[in-house]
Design a protein around this motif. Sequence first.
Motif, PDB file in Angstrom:
ATOM      1  N   CYS A   7      25.435  26.588  -6.989  1.00 38.15           N
ATOM      2  CA  CYS A   7      25.798  26.567  -8.409  1.00 38.15           C
ATOM      3  C   CYS A   7      26.991  25.662  -8.692  1.00 38.15           C
ATOM      4  O   CYS A   7      27.038  24.988  -9.725  1.00 38.15           O
ATOM      5  CB  CYS A   7      26.106  27.984  -8.890  1.00 38.15           C
ATOM      6  N   ASN A   8      27.967  25.651  -7.794  1.00 37.64           N
ATOM      7  CA  ASN A   8      29.166  24.843  -8.041  1.00 37.64           C
ATOM      8  C   ASN A   8      28.912  23.355  -7.844  1.00 37.64           C
ATOM      9  O   ASN A   8      29.390  22.520  -8.623  1.00 37.64           O
ATOM     10  CB  ASN A   8      30.295  25.282  -7.105  1.00 37.64           C
ATOM     11  N   ASN A   9      28.157  22.989  -6.815  1.00 39.34           N
ATOM     12  CA  ASN A   9      28.092  21.591  -6.407  1.00 39.34           C
ATOM     13  C   ASN A   9      27.110  20.740  -7.197  1.00 39.34           C
ATOM     14  O   ASN A   9      27.267  19.527  -7.251  1.00 39.34           O
ATOM     15  CB  ASN A   9      27.772  21.508  -4.908  1.00 39.34           C
ATOM     16  N   GLY A  10      26.098  21.349  -7.813  1.00 42.90           N
ATOM     17  CA  GLY A  10      25.172  20.566  -8.620  1.00 42.90           C
ATOM     18  C   GLY A  10      25.870  19.902  -9.795  1.00 42.90           C
ATOM     19  O   GLY A  10      25.838  18.666  -9.944  1.00 42.90           O
ATOM     20  N   PRO A  11      26.540  20.678 -10.655  1.00 46.66           N
ATOM     21  CA  PRO A  11      27.295  20.061 -11.753  1.00 46.66           C
ATOM     22  C   PRO A  11      28.401  19.125 -11.268  1.00 46.66           C
ATOM     23  O   PRO A  11      28.641  18.074 -11.866  1.00 46.66           O
ATOM     24  CB  PRO A  11      27.877  21.277 -12.485  1.00 46.66           C
ATOM     25  N   GLN A  12      29.056  19.505 -10.166  1.00 45.41           N
ATOM     26  CA  GLN A  12      30.150  18.669  -9.656  1.00 45.41           C
ATOM     27  C   GLN A  12      29.648  17.306  -9.193  1.00 45.41           C
ATOM     28  O   GLN A  12      30.244  16.268  -9.494  1.00 45.41           O
ATOM     29  CB  GLN A  12      30.853  19.396  -8.505  1.00 45.41           C
ATOM     30  N   GLU A  66      27.853  31.186  16.990  1.00 46.90           N
ATOM     31  CA  GLU A  66      26.482  30.719  16.730  1.00 46.90           C
ATOM     32  C   GLU A  66      26.094  30.966  15.278  1.00 46.90           C
ATOM     33  O   GLU A  66      25.564  30.070  14.604  1.00 46.90           O
ATOM     34  CB  GLU A  66      25.510  31.424  17.672  1.00 46.90           C
ATOM     35  N   GLN A  67      26.360  32.170  14.803  1.00 46.89           N
ATOM     36  CA  GLN A  67      26.083  32.473  13.407  1.00 46.89           C
ATOM     37  C   GLN A  67      26.910  31.569  12.490  1.00 46.89           C
ATOM     38  O   GLN A  67      26.413  31.071  11.482  1.00 46.89           O
ATOM     39  CB  GLN A  67      26.409  33.944  13.118  1.00 46.89           C
ATOM     40  N   ARG A  68      28.155  31.333  12.887  1.00 46.23           N
ATOM     41  CA  ARG A  68      29.038  30.493  12.073  1.00 46.23           C
ATOM     42  C   ARG A  68      28.536  29.049  12.035  1.00 46.23           C
ATOM     43  O   ARG A  68      28.555  28.408  10.977  1.00 46.23           O
ATOM     44  CB  ARG A  68      30.460  30.553  12.634  1.00 46.23           C
ATOM     45  N   ALA A  69      28.087  28.515  13.165  1.00 40.27           N
ATOM     46  CA  ALA A  69      27.589  27.141  13.196  1.00 40.27           C
ATOM     47  C   ALA A  69      26.388  26.970  12.273  1.00 40.27           C
ATOM     48  O   ALA A  69      26.286  25.994  11.524  1.00 40.27           O
ATOM     49  CB  ALA A  69      27.209  26.763  14.631  1.00 40.27           C
ATOM     50  N   LEU A  70      25.473  27.932  12.308  1.00 41.51           N
ATOM     51  CA  LEU A  70      24.291  27.853  11.454  1.00 41.51           C
ATOM     52  C   LEU A  70      24.652  28.079   9.988  1.00 41.51           C
ATOM     53  O   LEU A  70      24.082  27.439   9.090  1.00 41.51           O
ATOM     54  CB  LEU A  70      23.249  28.880  11.910  1.00 41.51           C
ATOM     55  N   ALA A  71      25.588  28.993   9.735  1.00 40.78           N
ATOM     56  CA  ALA A  71      26.017  29.231   8.356  1.00 40.78           C
ATOM     57  C   ALA A  71      26.694  27.994   7.779  1.00 40.78           C
ATOM     58  O   ALA A  71      26.493  27.667   6.604  1.00 40.78           O
ATOM     59  CB  ALA A  71      26.963  30.430   8.302  1.00 40.78           C
ATOM     60  N   MET A  72      27.485  27.300   8.602  1.00 40.27           N
ATOM     61  CA  MET A  72      28.123  26.064   8.146  1.00 40.27           C
ATOM     62  C   MET A  72      27.062  25.014   7.777  1.00 40.27           C
ATOM     63  O   MET A  72      27.148  24.345   6.750  1.00 40.27           O
ATOM     64  CB  MET A  72      29.036  25.495   9.230  1.00 40.27           C
ATOM     65  N   MET A  78      23.894  22.365   3.660  1.00 39.53           N
ATOM     66  CA  MET A  78      22.538  22.030   3.235  1.00 39.53           C
ATOM     67  C   MET A  78      22.341  22.429   1.765  1.00 39.53           C
ATOM     68  O   MET A  78      21.743  21.682   0.984  1.00 39.53           O
ATOM     69  CB  MET A  78      21.514  22.731   4.116  1.00 39.53           C
ATOM     70  N   ASN A  79      22.868  23.587   1.390  1.00 46.06           N
ATOM     71  CA  ASN A  79      22.772  24.004  -0.007  1.00 46.06           C
ATOM     72  C   ASN A  79      23.616  23.116  -0.920  1.00 46.06           C
ATOM     73  O   ASN A  79      23.239  22.886  -2.075  1.00 46.06           O
ATOM     74  CB  ASN A  79      23.201  25.468  -0.141  1.00 46.06           C
ATOM     75  N   ALA A  80      24.731  22.619  -0.411  1.00 42.78           N
ATOM     76  CA  ALA A  80      25.533  21.679  -1.195  1.00 42.78           C
ATOM     77  C   ALA A  80      24.732  20.420  -1.506  1.00 42.78           C
ATOM     78  O   ALA A  80      24.853  19.846  -2.596  1.00 42.78           O
ATOM     79  CB  ALA A  80      26.812  21.321  -0.442  1.00 42.78           C
ATOM     80  N   ASN A  81      23.897  20.018  -0.559  1.00 36.65           N
ATOM     81  CA  ASN A  81      23.097  18.809  -0.777  1.00 36.65           C
ATOM     82  C   ASN A  81      21.820  19.093  -1.549  1.00 36.65           C
ATOM     83  O   ASN A  81      21.309  18.212  -2.246  1.00 36.65           O
ATOM     84  CB  ASN A  81      22.803  18.146   0.563  1.00 36.65           C
ATOM     85  N   ILE A  82      21.289  20.310  -1.440  1.00 39.03           N
ATOM     86  CA  ILE A  82      20.206  20.712  -2.338  1.00 39.03           C
ATOM     87  C   ILE A  82      20.720  20.682  -3.773  1.00 39.03           C
ATOM     88  O   ILE A  82      20.011  20.261  -4.705  1.00 39.03           O
ATOM     89  CB  ILE A  82      19.681  22.110  -1.969  1.00 39.03           C
TER      90      ILE A  82
END
Length: 474
Positions: free
Chosen positions: A290-295, A404-410, A415-419
Motif C-alpha cells: 500500500c505504501n510503495n505503489g503511490p510512492q 531462514e524465515q527472516r531471509a525469505l521475509a526480506m 517483492m511486494n515493494a516491486n509488485i
Amino acid sequence: MSEKAESPTVREVLDDFPTPARVVDWSPEEEKKAKRKLDLIIMPILTLGFFCLQLDRGNMANAITDNFMGDVGINQDQFNIGQQMLSLGIVLTEIPANMILYRVGPGKWLTLQLFLFGTVSTFQAFQRGYGAFVATRFLLGITESGFIPGGLWTISTWYTRTETAKRVMVFYFGNQIGQASAKLLAFGILHMRGVGGQPGWFWLFALMGAFTVLSGLVFGFCLPDSFRNPTSTFLPRYTWFTDREIHILQTRVLIDDPMKGQKKKKIPLAAFKRAFLDWRIWIHFLITLCNNGPQRAFDTYAPSIVSSFGFTGLSSNALAAVGLFLQVPVSFTFSWFSDKFNRRGETVMLGLFGHLLGYILNRAFTQVNSRGVRYFGVIWTQMFGTFSHPLNIAWLSLTCHDSEQRALAMAGVIMNANIAGIYGAQIFRRDDKPLYIRGFSVAIAILSFGFVLAVARWLDERLRLRRKRRSVAA
C-alpha cells in the motif's frame, strides 16, 4: 577471571541443540570498538550500493523532463508499461536471486549485481523505440532483483536484532539520498544535450551507469562476506577484522539469535512455510504494497508535476529534489525514536499518516492557483513517502523467529515493494494529466487501507504483550 564470571553483564545462552554455552568474555569497550569498526566498513558499502541502484532506477523520472519520450518514440501510457516491466523483472527473479545470495554469500553476489545493473543502465543510453525501451527496463529489473533483500539480510547477519532497525534506516538513506541526488545531478547533466550530438538523457544514463560499475569495484575489494569468511571477493587473503574482533562480533550476534549460527546450504521447505503462512508477516507485506505503489508513482512523476506548475523543465528536477533531501533528517529522527524507545508500530503508523496527508493536500491543491502552495504539497509528500517502508521492514525483521524465515521475509517484502511498482506505474496516466485528480484520489484510498492495516497490526502486538505479561504475573 572469577570476578568477570560473576559480573552482571556476562550472559550465557544455550542453543536448543547440544552445543557449548556462549559466554561474553570481552569488555564493553572492546565490543564498542569492534562494532564501530563494523559500522564503518559494512554500512557505507551497502549504502553506496543502494545509492547506485536508486540512481539507475530513478533516472527515468528525470529523463522524461528532457523529451525522452519524444526522442525514443513512445507516449506516456507506453512509458508506464515500461516502468511496470522494470518491477515485473524484479518480482519474477527476487526469490531465486535471494536463494543464490544465501548459497554463495553477499560478497560475491552483491558485487556481481552492481556490475550487471550498472552495465544495463549504461546501455540504456542507446535505446530507441518502444521495444528497446521495454526490453531494457525488464532486463534492468532482472539484474537489480535481490539486491535490496540481500543488503537487508547481510545487515541482519552482522548485527543483533535490536541494532537492526537503525542500520536498516541507514541502508535506506542510500535510497533516499540517491532519489534526491539523482534529480539534482540530472539538473546539471541534462544541460549536456547536444554534446557529442546526443540528448541530455543519453549522458544521464551513460555517466551514472558508469559510476555504478566503478562502485562494483568498491564492493569487490571492500565488502566482507560473512563471519565464516570475513574477506572480500577480490582480496580473499585479506580481512578487515582481527580474530578477536570476529569472535566478539559473531558471539554477540549468536547470543542474541542462536539460529544465525545454523546456516544451511539451502533453505528447507519448512522455512518457506514459516515465512509465507504467518498472517502477521503478510500484514507487513500488505503495508509495503500500500505504501510503495503511490510512492513509486509520485517519485516517477514528481519532476513532471512540478514542471506543470509553471517551472522550466530542467529546473523542475532540482526543485523535485528539495523534499527528498528534507526526508533524510525526518527519516533519521523517526528511526532514532523507533530504535531508542522500541516504537516500531507507532513510527510506521505516523509515517503512513504523513504520507497519506501528502496526497490529501495534493488533491485539495489541484483547485488552488498558487504554484507555491502546490509545490508545498509535493515537498510534504516526498518528506513522508519513503521511510515507512524501511521502518516496516525493521518491524517485520523483529517479527521473524530465525534467519531462514527472516531471509525469505526480506525477499517477500521487497517483492511486494516491486509488485507495488507494477500497479503504481499506472496511477498517473495520460488522460488524467496535468492535475492528476484521479491519480491522487486512488493513492488516498490505497494509503488509507495501508494505515488501517498498520493500526490493526499494532493493536495485535499490544494485545500479545498484554497477554504475555499476564501469564508471567500468574
